[in-house]
Design an enzyme around this catalytic site. Structure first.
Site, short mmCIF file in Angstrom:
data_model
loop_
_atom_site.label_atom_id
_atom_site.label_comp_id
_atom_site.label_asym_id
_atom_site.label_seq_id
_atom_site.Cartn_x
_atom_site.Cartn_y
_atom_site.Cartn_z
N ARG A 323 30.57 24.54 41.21
CA ARG A 323 32.03 23.87 41.59
C ARG A 323 32.68 23.05 40.92
O ARG A 323 33.84 22.38 40.67
CB ARG A 323 31.68 23.59 42.48
CG ARG A 323 32.71 22.21 44.00
CD ARG A 323 32.45 22.30 45.04
NE ARG A 323 32.73 22.86 46.31
CZ ARG A 323 33.41 24.03 47.00
NH1 ARG A 323 34.68 22.65 46.16
NH2 ARG A 323 33.78 24.62 47.53
N ARG A 355 28.81 14.68 48.91
CA ARG A 355 29.67 15.26 49.08
C ARG A 355 30.42 15.99 47.26
O ARG A 355 31.09 14.70 46.83
CB ARG A 355 29.83 13.93 49.56
CG ARG A 355 31.31 13.43 50.60
CD ARG A 355 31.71 12.34 50.74
NE ARG A 355 32.12 12.31 52.12
CZ ARG A 355 32.59 11.27 53.06
NH1 ARG A 355 31.96 10.17 52.79
NH2 ARG A 355 33.24 11.37 53.86
N THR A 456 31.59 28.35 48.29
CA THR A 456 31.32 29.50 46.77
C THR A 456 30.32 30.95 46.81
O THR A 456 30.12 32.03 46.82
CB THR A 456 31.46 28.98 45.98
OG1 THR A 456 29.98 28.38 45.99
CG2 THR A 456 32.59 28.10 45.79
N GLU A 727 34.79 15.73 51.31
CA GLU A 727 34.65 15.53 50.46
C GLU A 727 36.28 15.24 50.07
O GLU A 727 35.59 14.76 49.37
CB GLU A 727 34.10 16.95 49.98
CG GLU A 727 32.54 17.15 50.60
CD GLU A 727 31.95 18.36 50.44
OE1 GLU A 727 32.97 19.86 50.63
OE2 GLU A 727 31.27 18.57 49.62
N1 LUZ Z 1 26.91 23.17 49.62
C1 LUZ Z 1 27.71 25.24 49.26
C2 LUZ Z 1 28.88 22.92 49.31
O1 LUZ Z 1 25.77 25.52 49.65
N2 LUZ Z 1 27.81 25.67 48.60
C3 LUZ Z 1 28.88 25.02 48.50
O2 LUZ Z 1 30.17 25.31 48.11
C4 LUZ Z 1 29.65 24.06 48.66
N3 LUZ Z 1 30.45 23.50 48.43
C5 LUZ Z 1 30.53 21.26 48.59
C6 LUZ Z 1 29.73 20.89 49.09
N4 LUZ Z 1 28.29 21.52 50.04
MO1 MOS Z 2 27.91 19.39 50.65
S1 MOS Z 2 27.99 18.37 49.52
O1 MOS Z 2 26.07 18.76 51.73
O2 MOS Z 2 29.12 19.46 51.59
#
Ligand code: LUZ
Ligand code: MOS
Length: 776
Positions: A323, A355, A456, A727
């Site tokens: 990410r 976040r 993702t 987020e």
């Molecule tokens: N958690 C996750 C996340 O497992 N995959 C993600 O792409 C993601 N993106 C944002 C926050 N949590």
């Molecule tokens: Mo998240 S960083 O648990 O969306």
């Protein structure tokens, strides 16, 4: 109306696109909303504590447990050897032992778990345990890991065009490095779980978790049970922010292990220090870049390396670093780019979701680069940002091959905020202030956000829900999402109310629990309402279709003449209150319960070429922040901040506004105040609010202007055309960090490059000021 009654026929209250209070708002502010620790304790409940490693890397030579075991009130003192099932609870790949076997890999790693009659007795017993170590060399920073090639998983590169050639041919070129700090989640409610043996060989676990199915999975694994023997429930969390996505399972599995050995209910409520020492945080990053650009600051080529401190295991770090790479463009078109992500393995706690999930770090890197480009050319950074924005038709494809289909929203947001914040006028005022003020300096920065919405990992982009209509017309909804203060239950009640055309007050959204909605993904990636809202809508639609067919038949009208409206169902010239319809349908043996499922369309990803469409859509925002710095002390304030965030088709503008404000402040905390500090032996020394400073109400910008931009409903078919909001606004805080940098640069008449690593604490701001002064 010819039959039934018309009482109760009136406009629906609490539907979508209306500002509704959080369903627990009153209970939150009066302190009466029960969290896990507030649940009535069953007779015989024991309390847990853990003994954490105080070595970053060491072999365990032996332990003395006898002292702890004989203390009064102590019922169990357990090590890895007492785990009946699998020891490893790694979320994606192994690497996270529940309790350290013969090796500790970070200071803070749990080694021994204790259950006792009181929490104090448990903590005293944990302290009494003696662990004998043989220290091993420890790698503590991503720079060291990078140098030695130590990774938790292989590095990846996203490539577009020929960055090296573009760099060589560019009229201007800059190289540099940057460090971006991590962040503790500092949820007000620390990690907690309450594990209760059910008497039939199974367990009920109350867990403060964003991911009940993951807790269920790990508890079952550790105890050697099938998943159907474990039920996990979460009514609400006192904040989570990503910290309870994977790592709540560790806490719950320790509680369950102790419950298994003592055959008693066991509650494990972590104290703040242990929580901060034992559980992972936002990844800090080390960044290297090489950028080539033209005279207007337009980026021609970019090579960037993003190296994250993952800690001792993988956890979710692959996704986090992905990410970061996906957001190394932020809102800017990179014609030739090579973006490499390194997952550095260090002897520190395994860092996890927070976040933004790496997005903020990737964006911080490119925003720093764009800022340096502007400074190098002596241009206003806003103009350089504008020159680099994505734009159709030729400049709208990302470095990972996804078209930014609504890129034209960016100049729209820029125009709107530039005007409403008086940016140009204030830029002149700031320059005039600085010319007349040798010590106090002002800075101003305008930054955008473009954030990709979807997990993702493809399979996580699904959700399920369960809706029951009862014979009094009240409705119960359950879905796979979890409530962490963000108001997901409120929004989903609005969605289902809208579908049935009944007041939201007739709906109740119940605790998230794995026996009602199984196999749910975590509430994460800002997708909670997008996914679960659609699943709940689909479940409600199924029931509505049955009721429509029933009413058509019952009233002898074609189904097209059946309408749900105003808390009633109209069929031809018949009108019945919703409750009457429910009762009548039941008497006619129509099923009033349904499940719904949803999966995000259009997304795909090819890991081999590192390209595809990983995101269903993007969420956008823009921010202007002004900073005032005392260049002799490094202290600063933010006199004014203007935010404009794209919340197209907001389901609940009151809640979304709260998300934007809260995310911005949390982002500002990350970039300015919150400093994680490890000593030379890898021990985190900032593990309590005495040394770790989160923002307070006094740190808010004095003049804080926050607006939602809702001129453009989502172009994709999301739930009521809304956009995710959890987020994306966190990254609006980059404007605060860069405003500080702008103020520091003013000290040298904007002639010198400035490096201001995050967090820009007063200490770092002062050091940056001194570096500028030295350059004359
Ligand atoms: N958690 C996750 C996340 O497992 N995959 C993600 O792409 C993601 N993106 C944002 C926050 N949590
Ligand atoms: Mo998240 S960083 O648990 O969306």
């Amino acid at each position: 109306m010819t039959d039934g009654t018309n009482h109760g026929v009136r406009p629906v209250r609490g539907g979508v696109h209306t500002a509704q209070a959080h369903d627990s708002a009153l209970r939150h502010v009066t302190g009466s909303a029960p969290y896990v620790d507030d649940l009535p304790e069953l007779p015989g409940t024991l309390h847990a504590a853990v003994r954490l490693s105080d070595k970053a890397h060491a072999r365990i030579l032996g332990m003395d447990l006898a002292g702890a075991r004989t203390m009064p009130g102590v019922h169990a003192v357990l090590t890895y050897d007492d785990v009946p099932g699998e020891l490893d609870i790694g979320a994606i790949l192994p690497g996270d032992p529940l309790l350290a076997p013969d090796l500790v890999e970070y200071a803070g790693q749990p080694v021994v778990a204790v259950a006792a009659e009181t929490m104090l007795a448990a903590r005293a017993a944990a302290r009494r345990v003696e662990v004998f170590y043989e220290p091993l060399p420890a790698i503590l920073t991503p720079e060291e890991a990078l140098e030695q090639g130590l990774f938790v998983s292989p590095s990846q590169t996203m490539r577009r065009g020929d960055a090296a050639a573009a760099l060589n041919g560019a009229p201007h070129r800059l190289r540099g490095e940057l460090r971006i700090g991590g962040q503790d989640h500092f949820y007000l409610e620390t990690h907690i779980a309450y594990a209760i043996p059910d008497g039939d060989g199974g367990y009920k676990v109350h867990s403060s978790t964003q991911h009940p199915s993951e807790v269920q999975h790990q508890v079952a694994k550790v105890l050697g049970l099938p998943m159907n023997a474990v039920t996990v429930e979460c009514r609400r969390m006192g904040g989570a922010f990503g910290g309870k996505e994977s790592q709540a399972a560790h806490v719950a599995a320790i509680a369950a292990l102790l419950a298994h050995h003592t055959r008693r209910p066991v509650k494990f409520r972590m104290d703040r220090d242990d929580d901060m020492l034992m559980t992972g945080k936002r990844h800090d990053f080390f960044v290297r870049y090489d950028v080539g650009f033209d005279g207007e600051g337009r980026i021609l080529g970019l090579e960037m390396e993003l190296a994250a401190r993952c800690g001792m295991s993988l956890d979710l770090s692959n996704g986090v670093v992905d990410r970061a790479m996906f957001h190394a463009d932020n809102a800017y078109f990179l014609p030739h780019a090579t973006i490499t992500g390194h997952r550095c393995r260090t002897n520190t706690v395994s860092n996890t979701a927070f976040r933004g999930f790496g997005g903020p770090q990737g964006m911080a890197a490119i925003e720093h680069v764009v800022d340096e480009v502007a400074r190098h050319l002596g241009r206003d950074a806003l103009d350089v940002r504008r020159a680099n924005l994505y734009a159709a038709p030729e400049r709208d494809v990302t470095h990972y091959g996804m078209r930014v289909e609504d890129a034209d929203i960016l100049p729209e947001l820029f125009d709107e905020l530039e005007r409403s914040s008086d940016y140009r006028e204030r830029r002149r005022a700031v320059a005039a202030f600085n010319a007349a003020s040798p010590v106090l300096k002002k800075g101003l920065a305008f930054t955008p956000v473009k954030f990709g919405i979807s997990f993702t990992a493809l399979h996580l982009n699904q959700a399920a829900a369960l809706v029951h209509v009862y014979t009094d017309g009240s409705v119960q909804v359950n879905h796979g999402g979890t409530e962490m203060g963000q108001g997901i239950h409120t929004k989903i009640a609005q969605i289902v109310a809208e579908e049935f055309q009944i007041d939201a007050a007739r709906l109740r959204v119940t605790a998230s629990v794995t026996d009602k909605v199984p196999n749910a993904p975590p509430s994460a990636a800002s997708t909670g309402t997008d996914l679960n809202g659609m699943a709940a809508l689909n479940a409600a639609r199924t029931i509505k279709e049955r009721l429509t067919a029933f009413m058509a038949d019952h009233c002898k009208v074609p189904p097209e003449q059946v309408a749900f409206r105003d808390n009633a169902v109209f069929a031809g010239n018949h009108a019945l209150g919703f409750a009457e319809v429910a009762k009548l349908a039941f008497l006619n043996r129509v099923p009033l319960s349904a499940t719904g499922h949803y999966k995000t369309p259009k997304i795909h990803w090819d890991p081999a070429t590192q390209s595809g469409r990983p995101f269903f859509y993007f969420a956008y925002g823009v921010a202007v922040t002004e900073a005032l710095v005392d260049t002799l002390t490094g202290e600063y304030r933010f006199p004014r901040c203007d935010l404009l965030h794209d919340c197209s088709g907001s389901i609940n503008p009151a809640i979304d506004l709260g998300q934007v404000e809260g995310a911005f402040v949390q982002g500002l905390g990350w970039l300015t105040a919150e400093e994680l500090w490890w000593d030379g032996e890898g021990r985190l020394r900032t593990h309590a609010p005495s040394t770790y400073k989160i923002p307070t109400s006094r740190d808010l910008p004095a003049d804080f202007r926050v607006r939602l931009y809702d001129a453009r409903p989502n172009r994709e078919e999301t739930i009521h055309r809304s956009k995710a909001v959890g987020e994306p606004p966190l990254m609006l805080a980059l404007s605060g960090w860069l405003a500080l940098k702008d103020a520091v640069a003013a000290l040298g008449g904007h002639r010198h490059p400035v490096r201001l690593d995050a967090p820009a604490t007063p200490e770092r701001v002062l050091l940056a000021c001194e570096a500028v002064r030295r350059q004359g």
